[in-house]
Design an enzyme around this catalytic site. Structure first.
Site, PDB file in Angstrom:
ATOM      1  N   HIS A   1       0.169  -4.058  -8.691  1.00 29.81           N
ATOM      2  CA  HIS A   1       0.865  -2.327  -8.175  1.00 29.81           C
ATOM      3  C   HIS A   1       0.275  -1.979  -9.437  1.00 29.81           C
ATOM      4  CE1 HIS A   1       3.787  -3.482  -4.751  1.00 29.81           C
ATOM      5  NE2 HIS A   1       4.224  -4.203  -5.596  1.00 29.81           N
TER       6      HIS A   1
ATOM      7  N   CYS B   1      -0.185  -6.308  -2.156  1.00 29.45           N
ATOM      8  CA  CYS B   1       1.539  -6.673  -2.652  1.00 29.45           C
ATOM      9  C   CYS B   1       1.499  -7.315  -1.528  1.00 29.45           C
ATOM     10  CB  CYS B   1       2.890  -6.517  -3.336  1.00 29.45           C
ATOM     11  SG  CYS B   1       4.039  -7.311  -3.531  1.00 29.45           S
TER      12      CYS B   1
END
Length: 483
Positions: free
Chosen positions: A426, A329
Site C-alpha cells: 500500500h 494487496c
C-alpha cells in the site's frame, strides 16, 4: 497532563480534521502533543513504528504532532468484514473476528486496553488530543460506551463538540446532541466549533448568539469550508470526479464491498494528468488505460462480487486491447490462480479460483504481516516506499519480484507481457519516483511530478492556520493547559 477530547454531532462532522489541526497548532507552540482515538471502525489502516496497525486518521494526526505512529494512539481498531461482524484489533494486533453482540460483551476488556494506552500517552506527552467516534448521542450505543462520553467520564476530560454546517441543521444537531446527554456529560462540553461554513459570518452571528444563550456554552469559533484540501477520508470512498483534460490517463477502480485502504488512490485523484473513476455495483467498467484492483478485507467474497458484476470479463477485454492492470494487496491475491482460506479467517473456510493472470496461489494465515518497507520498483528501478497489511502468504513462479525490498525480500510480480503487475504494498503512489514510473508504465508520457506527502504536509499547515485565524486561541490554550 491535560487531555482534551473532540466529539461530533454526526459522523463526518470534522472530528479527525480538527484533531489534526489542533495537533499541529499545539506543536507550533512548543507543546509535546499526541493524538488518541479510543476506538476506531475503519478499513483504512496504517502500520506503526512498533509493528502494529492503527486507523490512518491517527497516523496523519501523528504526522501533525511530529510523531511516528504508535499503537497507543488507537488501541481498539474494528475492521468490518461482514454486515454484522468485524476483525478486532487490540494494541495493534488482531485478536480475532467478533459479531456485534459478542463485541458488546467484550467492551470492558477493550476499555481496559483503551485506558492503558491513554495512561502511557499521558506519561510521555504534555497534551493528549482525543478524537471521538460518530456521535455521543446514539441512544442504542450508550451502554458500555468506550468511544465518546464513556471514555471522557472515565478520564475526566473536557470535550469540544463540532458540527458540520454545510449539511444543514447545525443548531438542531448541537442542541439536540446536548439534550440527549446526561447532566454530567453536558457539563463536559466546554464549547462548540462549527465546521465548513461558507458565506458572510455576519449572517450567522444571530444564530451563534442564540446558541450561546440557549445552552450557556461558548462558540469557540467557525471554521471555513476549505477548497483544494486533500487529507485522507476516514471511511467512505470519495467517488467524486474532477474534470481533467482529454489527454489524461484514464484510471478505473472497481469499488468492492469490503474495499480497504482506498486512501491508496488519493494521489491519483490529485494528479492533474490522471482521470480517476470509481465504478460501483451495476456500472460497467468504461474504457481505461489502467484498471486497479484494490485491497480488500474479504478477498474471496469481493472476488465473487467482482465476477457477479461481470467485471472479470471487462478486465479480460481490457487486457486484450493492451490495457494495464494493477493489483494491490487483496487485488494482488485476486490476480493469482487460487485463494485458500483453510482457517475461515474471512468467512467460511474453503478455496476460490483467482483470475489466473499471474501464476501463484495464496493461503490466508492467522498471523498478519505488518511492515513499513522500502525498495526498488522493477519499473525504471524507481525508489518505492509503502506498507504491508495482509494475512495472505503467496507463493508461485509468477511472483518474480515487482519490487525488490531493502530487507532482502521480493514482493509481487509482473507478467511476461508487462501488462499485469501485482504487489502487496500500500502507499505505492506516495513516493514521487515510483508514482511517475507507474504512470509511464500505464501509458502516460511527459509525467508531471506530484509529491503527495508534501501536499499532505501543506494541508496540515493550512489546518493549523485556520485554528489560529478562526478559533478562540485563548480558550483553547486554557482547555489544553497551555500557558
Amino acid at each position: 497532563m491535560p487531555t482534551l477530547m473532540v466529539q461530533g454531532t454526526t459522523s463526518d462532522a470534522g472530528k479527525s480534521t480538527l484533531v489534526t489541526a489542533l495537533c499541529r497548532w499545539a506543536r507550533r507552540q512548543g507543546v509535546s502533543v499526541a493524538p488518541f482515538k479510543p476506538q476506531n471502525m475503519a478499513l483504512n489502516s496504517a502500520v506503526t513504528a512498533d509493528g502494529g496497525e492503527i486507523g490512518r486518521a491517527q497516523a496523519v494526526q501523528a504526522q501533525a504532532a511530529g510523531l511516528a505512529p504508535h499503537t497507543d494512539m488507537n488501541p481498539v481498531l474494528l475492521k468490518p468484514n461482514s454486515d454484522m461482524g468485524a476483525q478486532v484489533i487490540i494494541h495493534g494486533r488482531a485478536i480475532g473476528n467478533m459479531q456485534a453482540l459478542t463485541y458488546h460483551g467484550y467492551k470492558p476488556v477493550a476499555m481496559a486496553a483503551v485506558l492503558e494506552s491513554h495512561a502511557r500517552l499521558v506519561e510521555r506527552h504534555q497534551l493528549v488530543l482525543v478524537e471521538g467516534a460518530g456521535s455521543p448521542a446514539e441512544i442504542n450505543l450508550r451502554a458500555g460506551d468506550i468511544a465518546n462520553m464513556g471514555f471522557a467520564e472515565a478520564v475526566d476530560c473536557p470535550v469540544i463538540l463540532i458540527a458540520d454546517i454545510d449539511k444543514g441543521g447545525v443548531f438542531a444537531h448541537l442542541v439536540g446532541t446536548l439534550e440527549l446527554l446526561s447532566p454530567s456529560e453536558q457539563a463536559r462540553i466546554r464549547g462548540f466549533v462549527i465546521n465548513r461554513f461558507r458565506g458572510d459570518i455576519a449572517l450567522l452571528k444571530p444564530g451563534l448568539d442564540w446558541l450561546e444563550q440557549r445552552t450557556g456554552k461558548p462558540v469557540l469559533g467557525v471554521l471555513p469550508y476549505l477548497t483544494d484540501f486533500h487529507l485522507e477520508a476516514e471511511d467512505a470512498v470519495d467517488t467524486r470526479q474532477q474534470a481533467k483534460s482529454a489527454q489524461a490517463l484514464r484510471v478505473v477502480v472497481p469499488v468492492l464491498p469490503r474495499i480497504s485502504n482506498h486512501t491508496d488512490f488519493d494521489p491519483l485523484r490529485l494528479h492533474p494528468q490522471v482521470q480517476l473513476t470509481f465504478v460501483g455495483p451495476g456500472q460497467a467498467i468504461p474504457p481505461a488505460d489502467l484498471i486497479i484492483l484494490p485491497g480488500s478485507k474479504s478477498v474471496r467474497a469481493d472476488l465473487a462480487r467482482l465476477r457477479e458484476q461481470g467485471w472479470d470479463t471487462a478486465i479480460a477485454r481490457h487486457l486484450r486491447y493492451g490495457g494495464k492492470l494493477l493489483g494491490i494487496c487483496g487485488g494482488l491475491q485476486m490476480l493469482g490462480r487460487q485463494i485458500h482460506d483453510p482457517h475461515g479467517l474471512e468467512g467460511a473456510a474453503g478455496s476460490s479460483e483467482g483470475l489466473g493472470l499471474l501464476d501463484f496461489e495464496t493461503v490466508l494465515e492467522p498471523e498478519k504481516q505488518l511492515r513499513n518497507v522500502r525498495g526498488q520498483l522493477c519499473l525504471e528501478q524507481a525508489q518505492v516506499s509503502g506498507y504491508e497489511i495482509h494475512a495472505g502468504v503467496s507463493r508461485g513462479p509468477g511472483l518474480n519480484g515487482a519490487v525488490q525490498l531493502d530487507d532482502g525480500r521480493s514482493d509481487g510480480g509482473l507478467s511476461a507481457d508487462g501488462q499485469v503487475l501485482g504487489t502487496y504494498l500500500h502507499g505505492l503512489f506516495e513516493q514521487p519516483s515510483a508514482f511517475a514510473a507507474l504512470l509511464r508504465w500505464a501509458g502516460l508520457h511527459e509525467v508531471q511530478t506530484v509529491d503527495y506527502q508534501a501536499l499532505r504536509e501543506r494541508d496540515i499547515e493550512r489546518l493549523a492556520d485556520q485554528v489560529e485565524l478562526h478559533l478562540d486561541n485563548e480558550q483553547l490554550r486554557m482547555l489544553c493547559g497551555i500557558r
